[in-house]
Scaffold this motif. Structure first.
Motif, PDB file in Angstrom:
ATOM      1  N   MET A   1     -18.240 -11.979 -13.464  1.00 28.71           N
ATOM      2  CA  MET A   1     -18.268 -11.688 -14.867  1.00 28.71           C
ATOM      3  C   MET A   1     -18.601 -10.215 -15.103  1.00 28.71           C
ATOM      4  SD  MET A   1     -19.807 -14.063 -17.754  1.00 28.71           S
ATOM      5  CE  MET A   1     -21.360 -13.620 -18.404  1.00 28.71           C
ATOM      6  N   MET A   2     -19.533  -9.667 -14.315  1.00 28.90           N
ATOM      7  CA  MET A   2     -19.891  -8.258 -14.449  1.00 28.90           C
ATOM      8  C   MET A   2     -18.692  -7.367 -14.110  1.00 28.90           C
ATOM      9  SD  MET A   2     -22.925  -7.976 -15.583  1.00 28.90           S
ATOM     10  CE  MET A   2     -23.451  -6.351 -15.180  1.00 28.90           C
ATOM     11  N   LYS A   3     -17.900  -7.776 -13.116  1.00 25.72           N
ATOM     12  CA  LYS A   3     -16.714  -7.004 -12.745  1.00 25.72           C
ATOM     13  C   LYS A   3     -15.732  -6.931 -13.912  1.00 25.72           C
ATOM     14  CE  LYS A   3     -13.215  -8.088  -9.665  1.00 25.72           C
ATOM     15  NZ  LYS A   3     -12.746  -8.603  -8.394  1.00 25.72           N
ATOM     16  N   GLU A   4     -15.535  -8.041 -14.591  1.00 26.06           N
ATOM     17  CA  GLU A   4     -14.643  -8.062 -15.754  1.00 26.06           C
ATOM     18  C   GLU A   4     -15.194  -7.179 -16.871  1.00 26.06           C
ATOM     19  OE1 GLU A   4     -11.573  -9.366 -16.162  1.00 26.06           O
ATOM     20  OE2 GLU A   4     -11.734  -9.746 -14.018  1.00 26.06           O
ATOM     21  N   TRP A   5     -16.508  -7.237 -17.100  1.00 27.13           N
ATOM     22  CA  TRP A   5     -17.114  -6.393 -18.125  1.00 27.13           C
ATOM     23  C   TRP A   5     -16.912  -4.921 -17.799  1.00 27.13           C
ATOM     24  CZ3 TRP A   5     -22.516  -9.067 -18.972  1.00 27.13           C
ATOM     25  CH2 TRP A   5     -22.322 -10.215 -19.742  1.00 27.13           C
ATOM     26  N   PHE A   6     -17.086  -4.576 -16.508  1.00 28.19           N
ATOM     27  CA  PHE A   6     -16.919  -3.182 -16.114  1.00 28.19           C
ATOM     28  C   PHE A   6     -15.474  -2.732 -16.327  1.00 28.19           C
ATOM     29  CE2 PHE A   6     -15.779  -0.004 -12.919  1.00 28.19           C
ATOM     30  CZ  PHE A   6     -16.595   1.030 -13.357  1.00 28.19           C
ATOM     31  N   LYS A   7     -14.509  -3.562 -15.938  1.00 30.08           N
ATOM     32  CA  LYS A   7     -13.098  -3.200 -16.133  1.00 30.08           C
ATOM     33  C   LYS A   7     -12.788  -3.015 -17.611  1.00 30.08           C
ATOM     34  CE  LYS A   7     -10.318  -6.018 -14.094  1.00 30.08           C
ATOM     35  NZ  LYS A   7      -9.631  -7.060 -13.348  1.00 30.08           N
ATOM     36  N   ASP A   8     -13.302  -3.907 -18.450  1.00 26.66           N
ATOM     37  CA  ASP A   8     -13.086  -3.773 -19.889  1.00 26.66           C
ATOM     38  C   ASP A   8     -13.750  -2.511 -20.431  1.00 26.66           C
ATOM     39  OD1 ASP A   8     -11.602  -6.082 -19.979  1.00 26.66           O
ATOM     40  OD2 ASP A   8     -13.249  -7.345 -20.700  1.00 26.66           O
ATOM     41  N   TYR A   9     -14.952  -2.224 -19.940  1.00 23.68           N
ATOM     42  CA  TYR A   9     -15.682  -1.032 -20.374  1.00 23.68           C
ATOM     43  C   TYR A   9     -14.932   0.241 -19.977  1.00 23.68           C
ATOM     44  CZ  TYR A   9     -19.404   2.461 -20.485  1.00 23.68           C
ATOM     45  OH  TYR A   9     -20.140   3.593 -20.708  1.00 23.68           O
ATOM     46  N   ARG A  10     -14.476   0.296 -18.735  1.00 22.39           N
ATOM     47  CA  ARG A  10     -13.735   1.460 -18.259  1.00 22.39           C
ATOM     48  C   ARG A  10     -12.440   1.638 -19.061  1.00 22.39           C
ATOM     49  NH1 ARG A  10     -12.237   0.957 -12.236  1.00 22.39           N
ATOM     50  NH2 ARG A  10     -11.038  -0.709 -13.162  1.00 22.39           N
ATOM     51  N   SER A  11     -11.785   0.531 -19.349  1.00 19.22           N
ATOM     52  CA  SER A  11     -10.569   0.577 -20.150  1.00 19.22           C
ATOM     53  C   SER A  11     -10.859   1.080 -21.560  1.00 19.22           C
ATOM     54  CB  SER A  11      -9.941  -0.820 -20.201  1.00 19.22           C
ATOM     55  OG  SER A  11      -8.815  -0.823 -21.017  1.00 19.22           O
ATOM     56  N   LYS A  12     -11.968   0.656 -22.140  1.00 21.80           N
ATOM     57  CA  LYS A  12     -12.369   1.098 -23.476  1.00 21.80           C
ATOM     58  C   LYS A  12     -12.620   2.604 -23.480  1.00 21.80           C
ATOM     59  CE  LYS A  12     -16.585   0.843 -24.663  1.00 21.80           C
ATOM     60  NZ  LYS A  12     -17.106   2.138 -24.972  1.00 21.80           N
ATOM     61  N   LEU A  13     -13.288   3.097 -22.444  1.00 20.13           N
ATOM     62  CA  LEU A  13     -13.530   4.544 -22.364  1.00 20.13           C
ATOM     63  C   LEU A  13     -12.216   5.310 -22.244  1.00 20.13           C
ATOM     64  CD1 LEU A  13     -16.633   4.674 -19.986  1.00 20.13           C
ATOM     65  CD2 LEU A  13     -16.588   4.995 -22.467  1.00 20.13           C
ATOM     66  N   HIS A  14     -11.292   4.781 -21.463  1.00 18.28           N
ATOM     67  CA  HIS A  14      -9.996   5.432 -21.300  1.00 18.28           C
ATOM     68  C   HIS A  14      -9.247   5.477 -22.632  1.00 18.28           C
ATOM     69  CE1 HIS A  14      -5.686   5.469 -19.717  1.00 18.28           C
ATOM     70  NE2 HIS A  14      -6.162   6.677 -19.546  1.00 18.28           N
ATOM     71  N   ARG A  15      -9.260   4.353 -23.381  1.00 15.01           N
ATOM     72  CA  ARG A  15      -8.607   4.327 -24.691  1.00 15.01           C
ATOM     73  C   ARG A  15      -9.239   5.342 -25.640  1.00 15.01           C
ATOM     74  NH1 ARG A  15      -8.705  -1.143 -23.936  1.00 15.01           N
ATOM     75  NH2 ARG A  15     -10.522  -1.376 -25.266  1.00 15.01           N
ATOM     76  N   GLN A  16     -10.575   5.439 -25.617  1.00 11.96           N
ATOM     77  CA  GLN A  16     -11.247   6.390 -26.504  1.00 11.96           C
ATOM     78  C   GLN A  16     -10.835   7.819 -26.166  1.00 11.96           C
ATOM     79  OE1 GLN A  16     -15.433   5.899 -27.055  1.00 11.96           O
ATOM     80  NE2 GLN A  16     -15.695   7.955 -27.848  1.00 11.96           N
ATOM     81  N   CYS A  17     -10.714   8.120 -24.894  1.00  9.76           N
ATOM     82  CA  CYS A  17     -10.301   9.454 -24.470  1.00  9.76           C
ATOM     83  C   CYS A  17      -8.855   9.730 -24.895  1.00  9.76           C
ATOM     84  CB  CYS A  17     -10.456   9.584 -22.959  1.00  9.76           C
ATOM     85  SG  CYS A  17     -10.130  11.225 -22.316  1.00  9.76           S
ATOM     86  N   LYS A  18      -7.974   8.729 -24.760  1.00  6.83           N
ATOM     87  CA  LYS A  18      -6.560   8.908 -25.100  1.00  6.83           C
ATOM     88  C   LYS A  18      -6.324   9.074 -26.598  1.00  6.83           C
ATOM     89  CE  LYS A  18      -4.187   5.580 -23.535  1.00  6.83           C
ATOM     90  NZ  LYS A  18      -3.304   4.576 -22.980  1.00  6.83           N
ATOM     91  N   ARG A  19      -7.230   8.544 -27.428  1.00  4.42           N
ATOM     92  CA  ARG A  19      -7.055   8.641 -28.878  1.00  4.42           C
ATOM     93  C   ARG A  19      -7.163  10.082 -29.380  1.00  4.42           C
ATOM     94  NH1 ARG A  19     -11.087   3.971 -30.028  1.00  4.42           N
ATOM     95  NH2 ARG A  19      -9.772   2.202 -29.512  1.00  4.42           N
ATOM     96  N   CYS A  20      -7.832  10.932 -28.633  1.00  5.07           N
ATOM     97  CA  CYS A  20      -8.050  12.314 -29.062  1.00  5.07           C
ATOM     98  C   CYS A  20      -6.770  13.126 -28.894  1.00  5.07           C
ATOM     99  CB  CYS A  20      -9.187  12.944 -28.275  1.00  5.07           C
ATOM    100  SG  CYS A  20     -10.749  12.092 -28.539  1.00  5.07           S
ATOM    101  N   VAL A  21      -6.603  14.097 -29.789  1.00  7.41           N
ATOM    102  CA  VAL A  21      -5.392  14.917 -29.794  1.00  7.41           C
ATOM    103  C   VAL A  21      -5.359  15.855 -28.593  1.00  7.41           C
ATOM    104  CG1 VAL A  21      -4.113  16.653 -31.090  1.00  7.41           C
ATOM    105  CG2 VAL A  21      -5.233  14.775 -32.299  1.00  7.41           C
ATOM    106  N   SER A  22      -6.488  16.459 -28.275  1.00 11.05           N
ATOM    107  CA  SER A  22      -6.528  17.417 -27.164  1.00 11.05           C
ATOM    108  C   SER A  22      -7.626  17.039 -26.177  1.00 11.05           C
ATOM    109  CB  SER A  22      -6.794  18.829 -27.696  1.00 11.05           C
ATOM    110  OG  SER A  22      -8.103  18.906 -28.219  1.00 11.05           O
ATOM    111  N   HIS A  23      -7.548  17.640 -25.012  1.00  6.97           N
ATOM    112  CA  HIS A  23      -8.548  17.401 -23.972  1.00  6.97           C
ATOM    113  C   HIS A  23      -9.922  17.878 -24.446  1.00  6.97           C
ATOM    114  CE1 HIS A  23     -10.107  16.790 -19.957  1.00  6.97           C
ATOM    115  NE2 HIS A  23     -10.539  18.035 -19.922  1.00  6.97           N
ATOM    116  N   GLU A  24      -9.965  19.017 -25.126  1.00  2.00           N
ATOM    117  CA  GLU A  24     -11.232  19.572 -25.612  1.00  2.00           C
ATOM    118  C   GLU A  24     -11.860  18.637 -26.647  1.00  2.00           C
ATOM    119  OE1 GLU A  24      -8.353  21.426 -25.454  1.00  2.00           O
ATOM    120  OE2 GLU A  24      -8.972  22.381 -23.572  1.00  2.00           O
ATOM    121  N   GLU A  25     -11.019  18.084 -27.525  1.00  2.00           N
ATOM    122  CA  GLU A  25     -11.523  17.146 -28.530  1.00  2.00           C
ATOM    123  C   GLU A  25     -12.081  15.897 -27.854  1.00  2.00           C
ATOM    124  OE1 GLU A  25      -9.825  14.196 -32.011  1.00  2.00           O
ATOM    125  OE2 GLU A  25      -8.646  15.990 -31.510  1.00  2.00           O
TER     126      GLU A  25
END
Length: 176
Positions: A1-25
């Motif tokens: 269950m912790m492994k699934e939570w970690f994968k979801d968490y990592r995916s959430k962080l990736h989505r948050q990073c991708k939402r930004c217009v630029s790397h600096e943002e």
């Protein structure tokens, strides 16, 4: 269950990073529970060519190779689970053989055949990853994530925030 939570968490962080217009943002928009230094490292990783492309061919990864990338550790070549190795081998075998009518398997067809679908959603690619039909696919990456998945991720993030406080407290107690 912790492994699934970690994968979801990592995916959430990736989505948050991708939402930004630029790397600096992206670097400036660190989540509350991630240190600025760790967030900078993650943003650099998410935007690197090695994260987005095949290191051998330099091409964008298709869904079958993407599956291998997230289930096999590049450094050691070991799989996160023996079943993941078997699944990838089945996909790779289908990719290299013709269909019954003599044409080549498309990657969406391979995923559907090996992983199966449930109401059009692909197993093994997280909630919200939906398989497009080959006719509607505009690129080799034919798995899309809908707005409802993003809204669900945001809701889940708000629900998980209090848990991170507890996790940080437990880490602090263990480190003492």
């Amino acid at each position: 269950m912790m492994k699934e939570w970690f994968k979801d968490y990592r995916s959430k962080l990736h989505r948050q990073c991708k939402r930004c217009v630029s790397h600096e943002e992206a670097i400036q928009s660190a989540p509350l529970h991630v240190t600025d230094e760790d967030w900078r490292i993650l943003c650099n990783r998410f935007s690197s060519d090695s994260f987005q492309r095949d290191s051998v061919t330099g091409q964008e990864l298709g869904p079958v190779d993407f599956y291998k990338g997230i289930h096999c550790q590049q450094a050691t070549g070991s799989w996160v689970h023996p079943r993941a190795s078997e699944i990838w081998e089945e996909m790779d075998t289908l990719r290299n053989q013709p269909t019954p009518d003599g044409t080549q398997w498309s990657e969406p067809e391979i995923l559907s055949q090996v992983l199966g679908t449930c109401s059009g959603y692909v197993h093994g690619f997280g909630h919200g990853a939906k398989l497009m039909s080959p006719a509607r696919a505009t690129s080799s990456r034919s798995i899309i994530v809908g707005d409802s998945a993003v809204r669900q991720a945001d809701t889940t993030e708000r629900e998980v925030q209090p848990l991170w406080v507890i996790v940080d407290d437990i880490k602090y107690r263990l480190d003492r």
